[in-house]
Scaffold this motif. Structure first.
Motif, short mmCIF file in Angstrom:
data_model
loop_
_atom_site.label_atom_id
_atom_site.label_comp_id
_atom_site.label_asym_id
_atom_site.label_seq_id
_atom_site.Cartn_x
_atom_site.Cartn_y
_atom_site.Cartn_z
N LEU A 142 65.06 70.23 -36.63
CA LEU A 142 65.50 71.45 -37.21
C LEU A 142 64.18 72.22 -37.41
O LEU A 142 63.33 71.74 -37.91
N LEU A 143 64.02 73.32 -36.45
CA LEU A 143 62.67 74.01 -36.34
C LEU A 143 62.94 75.31 -37.02
O LEU A 143 63.89 76.28 -36.33
N VAL A 144 62.02 75.78 -37.76
CA VAL A 144 61.87 77.21 -38.27
C VAL A 144 60.85 77.83 -37.57
O VAL A 144 59.68 77.13 -37.68
N GLU A 145 60.88 78.90 -36.86
CA GLU A 145 59.84 79.32 -36.25
C GLU A 145 59.94 80.59 -35.92
O GLU A 145 60.89 81.52 -35.56
N HIS A 146 58.79 81.69 -35.78
CA HIS A 146 58.76 82.98 -35.43
C HIS A 146 58.26 83.22 -34.01
O HIS A 146 58.62 84.38 -33.61
N ASP A 147 57.65 82.18 -33.50
CA ASP A 147 57.31 82.42 -31.94
C ASP A 147 58.48 82.23 -31.08
O ASP A 147 58.88 81.29 -30.93
N MET A 148 58.99 83.62 -30.78
CA MET A 148 60.43 83.66 -29.90
C MET A 148 60.27 83.03 -28.50
O MET A 148 61.22 82.20 -28.07
N ASP A 149 59.14 83.16 -27.93
CA ASP A 149 58.94 82.39 -26.58
C ASP A 149 59.05 80.81 -26.66
O ASP A 149 59.87 80.27 -25.79
N ALA A 150 58.49 80.18 -27.90
CA ALA A 150 58.59 79.15 -28.08
C ALA A 150 59.85 78.58 -28.32
O ALA A 150 60.55 77.68 -28.10
N VAL A 151 60.65 79.44 -29.38
CA VAL A 151 61.96 79.20 -29.75
C VAL A 151 63.03 79.14 -28.61
O VAL A 151 63.72 78.11 -28.33
N PHE A 152 62.90 80.25 -27.77
CA PHE A 152 63.68 80.00 -26.54
C PHE A 152 63.61 79.06 -25.61
O PHE A 152 64.32 78.66 -24.78
N ALA A 153 62.34 78.63 -25.24
CA ALA A 153 61.62 77.42 -24.56
C ALA A 153 62.38 76.30 -24.95
O ALA A 153 62.55 75.30 -24.27
N LEU A 154 62.40 76.08 -26.28
CA LEU A 154 62.92 74.80 -26.88
C LEU A 154 64.03 74.50 -27.17
O LEU A 154 64.74 73.38 -27.21
N ALA A 155 64.88 75.54 -27.89
CA ALA A 155 65.94 75.29 -28.77
C ALA A 155 67.28 74.97 -27.92
O ALA A 155 67.45 75.70 -26.83
N ASP A 156 67.94 73.94 -28.22
CA ASP A 156 69.39 73.56 -27.78
C ASP A 156 70.35 74.67 -28.39
O ASP A 156 71.36 75.02 -27.80
N ARG A 157 70.09 75.00 -29.74
CA ARG A 157 70.88 75.96 -30.27
C ARG A 157 70.11 76.56 -31.42
O ARG A 157 68.91 76.32 -31.74
N ILE A 158 70.27 77.82 -31.79
CA ILE A 158 69.75 78.52 -32.65
C ILE A 158 70.38 79.15 -33.45
O ILE A 158 71.66 79.84 -32.93
N SER A 159 70.16 79.49 -34.82
CA SER A 159 71.19 80.08 -35.77
C SER A 159 70.05 81.14 -36.50
O SER A 159 69.01 80.90 -36.44
N VAL A 160 70.65 82.18 -36.64
CA VAL A 160 69.92 83.48 -37.26
C VAL A 160 70.55 83.71 -38.52
O VAL A 160 71.53 83.82 -39.07
N LEU A 161 69.56 83.67 -39.45
CA LEU A 161 69.53 83.92 -40.78
C LEU A 161 69.08 85.31 -41.41
O LEU A 161 67.98 85.71 -40.84
N VAL A 162 69.69 86.08 -41.89
CA VAL A 162 69.54 87.63 -42.24
C VAL A 162 70.09 87.64 -43.79
O VAL A 162 71.15 87.32 -43.92
N TYR A 163 68.99 87.94 -44.74
CA TYR A 163 69.49 88.14 -46.12
C TYR A 163 70.12 86.94 -46.51
O TYR A 163 71.15 86.89 -47.40
N GLY A 164 69.76 85.74 -46.42
CA GLY A 164 70.12 84.43 -46.76
C GLY A 164 71.45 84.07 -46.14
O GLY A 164 72.19 83.05 -46.63
N GLU A 165 71.92 84.73 -45.02
CA GLU A 165 73.29 84.54 -44.45
C GLU A 165 73.00 84.10 -42.87
O GLU A 165 72.39 85.04 -42.29
N ILE A 166 73.63 83.29 -42.37
CA ILE A 166 73.73 82.96 -41.19
C ILE A 166 74.88 84.13 -40.28
O ILE A 166 75.99 83.88 -40.79
N ILE A 167 74.13 84.60 -39.46
CA ILE A 167 75.23 85.84 -38.82
C ILE A 167 75.30 85.34 -37.42
O ILE A 167 76.14 85.90 -36.75
N ALA A 168 74.92 84.24 -36.86
CA ALA A 168 75.07 83.83 -35.53
C ALA A 168 74.43 82.53 -35.26
O ALA A 168 73.61 82.26 -35.77
N THR A 169 75.28 81.64 -34.47
CA THR A 169 74.58 80.45 -33.92
C THR A 169 75.31 80.22 -32.35
O THR A 169 76.33 80.61 -32.17
N GLY A 170 74.26 79.81 -31.74
CA GLY A 170 74.57 79.62 -30.44
C GLY A 170 73.46 79.31 -29.41
O GLY A 170 72.21 78.91 -29.92
#
Length: 249
Positions: free
Chosen positions: A201-229
């Motif tokens: 479970l990876l928390v990361e700001h480097d988007m190049d690393a995230v898109f290279a590594l992640a099988d799934r991504i969840s997006v958290l905004v104001y404490g709420e997940i707005i998308a997963t995929g």
């Protein structure tokens, strides 16, 4: 069907009027990297702290390896196989690389952090610590004082300490922070190999690393997940782009 190794259900956390977590449900499957991204202040680190056990949710449950661990301590979760690396290094800087790795083994065994003179003669601790260091290619640095390592090597050592716990899953809070291009590339390669040993479970700001590594991504905004995929799903999500990715691109 294989159950997720980690599952958070309905996690809620507030600090006064500030909502850090709003009904967050998220899971981590065996063999995957699930990235959690979002703007600064969106509640990512607070959520990781609730998963790890050093912050108690106001409501919701955390299940790990099939058990409800919501009321368990950080140490108890670590002994169950929840390995963690931190946004800010938690290494003992005056200890050697080998001694830091041995602390990880002690944590798994539930031992008290005793003085190092008798501990350094413990063959079990030594052999397991050296196995972890070999896995991150730090075997030639075991006598080096941790403060003398490069920033990238300290990140590798943090992973080795987590590996010494023989984790069933990793929680990683911004492991790329402060790394240059070469250090980030090396760590990306390391994490790609690690996920088959223990999902991340990876928390990361480097988007190049995230898109290279992640099988799934969840997006958290104001404490709420707005998308997963998938990475492609997140890239093409208009809500995500307006709420977060637009800032980065």
């Amino acid at each position: 069907m294989i159950e997720p190794i980690l599952r958070a259900q309905g996690i809620n956390k507030s600090f006064g009027a500030v909502v850090a977590s709003k009904n967050i449900s998220l899971d981590l499957e065996v063999g995957e990297i699930h990235a959690l991204i979002g703007p600064n202040g969106s509640g990512k680190s607070s959520f990781i702290r609730q998963i790890a056990g050093d912050l108690k949710p106001d409501a919701g449950q955390v299940h790990f390896n099939g058990l409800d661990v919501t009321s368990l301590s950080v140490a108890a979760r670590a002994r169950m196989g929840m390995g963690r690396t931190f946004q800010i290094s938690s290494l003992a800087m005056d200890y050697t690389v080998l001694q830091n790795a041995m602390l990880g083994v002690l944590g798994r065994r539930g031992g008290v952090y005793r003085f190092f003179h008798p501990v350094m003669r413990d063959d079990y601790l030594l052999s397991n610590a050296r196995v972890a260091l070999r896995q991150v290619d730090l075997q030639d640095c075991e006598k080096t004082r941790t403060a003398d390592l490069s920033h990238g090597q300290r990140r590798q050592l943090e992973v080795a300490v987590a590996l010494a716990l023989q984790p069933k899953a990793f929680l990683m809070d911004e492991p790329m922070a402060g790394l240059g291009v070469e250090g980030t590339h090396a760590l990306v390669q390391l994490l790609e190999t690690l996920k088959q040993r223990a999902p991340i479970l990876l928390v990361e700001h480097d988007m190049d690393a995230v898109f290279a590594l992640a099988d799934r991504i969840s997006v958290l905004v104001y404490g709420e997940i707005i998308a997963t995929g998938s990475a492609d799903d997140i890239r093409s999500n208009s809500l995500v782009r307006s709420a977060y990715l637009g800032e980065e691109t």
